[in-house]
Design an enzyme around this catalytic site. Structure first.
Site, mmCIF file in Angstrom:
data_model
loop_
_atom_site.group_PDB
_atom_site.id
_atom_site.type_symbol
_atom_site.label_atom_id
_atom_site.label_comp_id
_atom_site.label_asym_id
_atom_site.label_seq_id
_atom_site.Cartn_x
_atom_site.Cartn_y
_atom_site.Cartn_z
ATOM 1 N N CYS A 201 0.841 -1.197 0.000
ATOM 2 C CA CYS A 201 0.000 0.000 0.000
ATOM 3 C C CYS A 201 0.875 1.247 0.000
ATOM 4 O O CYS A 201 1.715 1.413 0.889
ATOM 5 C CB CYS A 201 -0.916 -0.029 1.217
ATOM 6 S SG CYS A 201 -1.876 1.479 1.415
ATOM 7 N N CYS A 204 0.136 3.241 3.506
ATOM 8 C CA CYS A 204 0.586 2.805 4.838
ATOM 9 C C CYS A 204 1.645 1.710 4.801
ATOM 10 O O CYS A 204 2.201 1.349 5.838
ATOM 11 C CB CYS A 204 -0.610 2.315 5.664
ATOM 12 S SG CYS A 204 -1.191 0.654 5.216
ATOM 13 N N CYS A 217 -6.322 -2.005 0.433
ATOM 14 C CA CYS A 217 -5.407 -2.303 1.537
ATOM 15 C C CYS A 217 -6.244 -2.743 2.727
ATOM 16 O O CYS A 217 -7.121 -2.009 3.187
ATOM 17 C CB CYS A 217 -4.579 -1.066 1.892
ATOM 18 S SG CYS A 217 -3.571 -1.311 3.382
ATOM 19 N N CYS A 220 -5.322 -0.162 6.025
ATOM 20 C CA CYS A 220 -5.737 1.243 6.216
ATOM 21 C C CYS A 220 -7.003 1.603 5.460
ATOM 22 O O CYS A 220 -7.505 2.712 5.584
ATOM 23 C CB CYS A 220 -4.606 2.194 5.835
ATOM 24 S SG CYS A 220 -4.337 2.350 4.050
ATOM 25 N N ASP A 338 21.620 0.187 -15.566
ATOM 26 C CA ASP A 338 21.369 -1.029 -14.786
ATOM 27 C C ASP A 338 20.388 -1.921 -15.557
ATOM 28 O O ASP A 338 19.242 -1.539 -15.778
ATOM 29 C CB ASP A 338 20.779 -0.619 -13.435
ATOM 30 C CG ASP A 338 20.518 -1.794 -12.507
ATOM 31 O OD1 ASP A 338 20.486 -2.950 -12.988
ATOM 32 O OD2 ASP A 338 20.327 -1.550 -11.299
#
Length: 412
Positions: A201, A204, A217, A220, A338
């Protein structure tokens, strides 16, 4: 309309003229379009030039990790139904390139501007947009881009309290979190194939539950908002529940999703979905992407895929086996150096396709394909790879600078 502005100040006019002169010199020297260097010179002479050029325009900003160049083209095409449009169609999407693009559009009514994710908040401050389209956020250029949640936080802080109408993808939790700080959001169910950046999430840090197309989520209560626009198969559903057919020459589900978001943006400016979607049919290719070119007696379709989300969408639109596939990966500055993201791509989706591998980092890609149990050949260059393929169609998938190399080789 934003209202006619005062004419540009003498300093601004000098900056525009100097920028155009430098851009022309750069083109004459064979160093590309010159838009970035021209914009840099212009902004040095007048740091407020971008704001001055935007003040007479109704501006739409488009930002995302994937799909922003194509969506910018589709929106620009749709808004031409309502008046002249200026746009950074070639994809120079940082402040210098954007300034160059707007300097060429003195007669325009609308500005449709693609913006690099990292610059969105600043460009939004300068251009006072009427609308901002947010499509997705996913991992990209791992060596130098902030990770996705930090980008979402930058968007959230930069757009908090913005007067712009935000047209945002309800299916991407990071985009929803970023857009939720804004008072005026139109949610579009545009879909999300790549979900690996959205399992925790953004609000949170809790674990995201993803039943079907929904998400929430459990810790929360942050959850997917109810969309008012949606992609449904080959149609766009508008807020009244009407289904409008999508007319595109561009392939794949991702471009239908881009069209759905573009139709929602066009409606903000009073262009009806039917008109917007019909106009989008004009777009055949975007900066060479999706072009089919003849080369060495074969038909090569050029496809850009620069991060895991992009590769996943691209695999879904290529012709079925045994169509040959050429993969090309570089790791130059514009790509990010990368290449560990190659391990995030599911190359088993290429099973059954003869594969040739080229590009600066062909050996990195070869190791990845070996682990995925794919049949492939490593080639020195495009010419050798094409010679190994039978006559007919070849799908060529490349990341950013590899794609530019390919276009130069095939004369596109």
């Amino acid at each position: 309309m934003a209202g006619n502005s005062d004419p540009l100040t003498p300093r601004a006019k000098l900056a525009v003229t100097a920028g155009k002169a430098v851009a022309a010199a750069s083109r004459a020297a064979g160093r590309g379009s010159g838009s970035v260097i021209g914009g840099r010179v212009a902004l040095k002479l007048d740091p407020d030039l971008l704001a001055r050029l935007a003040q007479h325009l109704d501006v739409t900003l488009v930002s995302a990790t994937n799909g922003k160049t194509t969506t910018t083209r589709l929106i620009a095409e749709a808004l031409k139904a309502a008046g002249p449009v200026v746009s950074n169609a070639l994809g120079a999407n940082m402040p210098a390139g954007i300034t160059s693009a707007l300097a060429g559009g003195s007669e325009a009514r609308f500005g449709v501007i693609e913006v690099d994710e990292k610059y969105l908040a600043g460009v939004a401050r300068d251009t006072d947009p009427k609308c901002i389209a947010l499509l997705n956020l996913s991992r990209d250029q791992l060596d130098r881009a902030a990770e996705t949640r930090m980008l979402a936080e930058n968007w959230r802080e930069g757009l908090a309290g913005s007067k712009a109408v935000i047209v945002a993808n309800a299916d991407d939790p990071l985009v929803v979190w970023a857009a939720s700080s804004s008072p005026n959001v139109i949610w579009v169910a545009a879909g999300q194939m790549w979900k690996d950046d959205a399992w925790s999430c953004p609000s949170c840090g809790g674990v995201m539950q993803r039943p079907g197309d929904d998400w929430f989520c459990s810790e929360c209560g942050f959850r997917r908002p109810t969309p008012s626009w949606a992609l449904s198969g080959d149609h766009v559903l508008d807020p009244h529940g009407s289904a409008w057919p999508i007319h595109l020459q561009l392939p794949g589900r991702a471009n239908k999703a881009n069209a759905a978001s573009s139709a929602a943006v066009a409606a903000v400016f009073g262009v009806p979905p039917q008109v917007a979607l019909e106009r989008m049919y004009q777009v055949q290719a975007v900066a060479g992407r999706y072009d089919v070119v003849q080369f060495e007696g074969r038909d090569l379709r050029l496809l850009l895929a620069k991060n895991p989300a992009g590769w996943l969408e691209t695999f879904s639109l290529i012709d079925p086996p045994p169509t040959p596939v050429i993969l090309s990966v570089n790791a130059r500055g514009a790509d990010g150096t990368d290449t560990s993201w190659l391990w995030d791509v599911d190359y088993t989706r290429l099973t059954g396709h003869p594969i040739c591998v080229i590009g600066d980092r062909k050996l990195d890609l070869a190791v990845r394909l070996e682990v995925a149990n794919q049949q492939f050949q490593v080639c020195e260059n495009l010419d050798q790879a094409v010679q190994l393929c039978p006559p007919g169609r070849i799908e060529v998938i490349a990341n950013y600078t590899a794609f530019q190399d390919l276009r130069r080789r095939v004369g596109n």
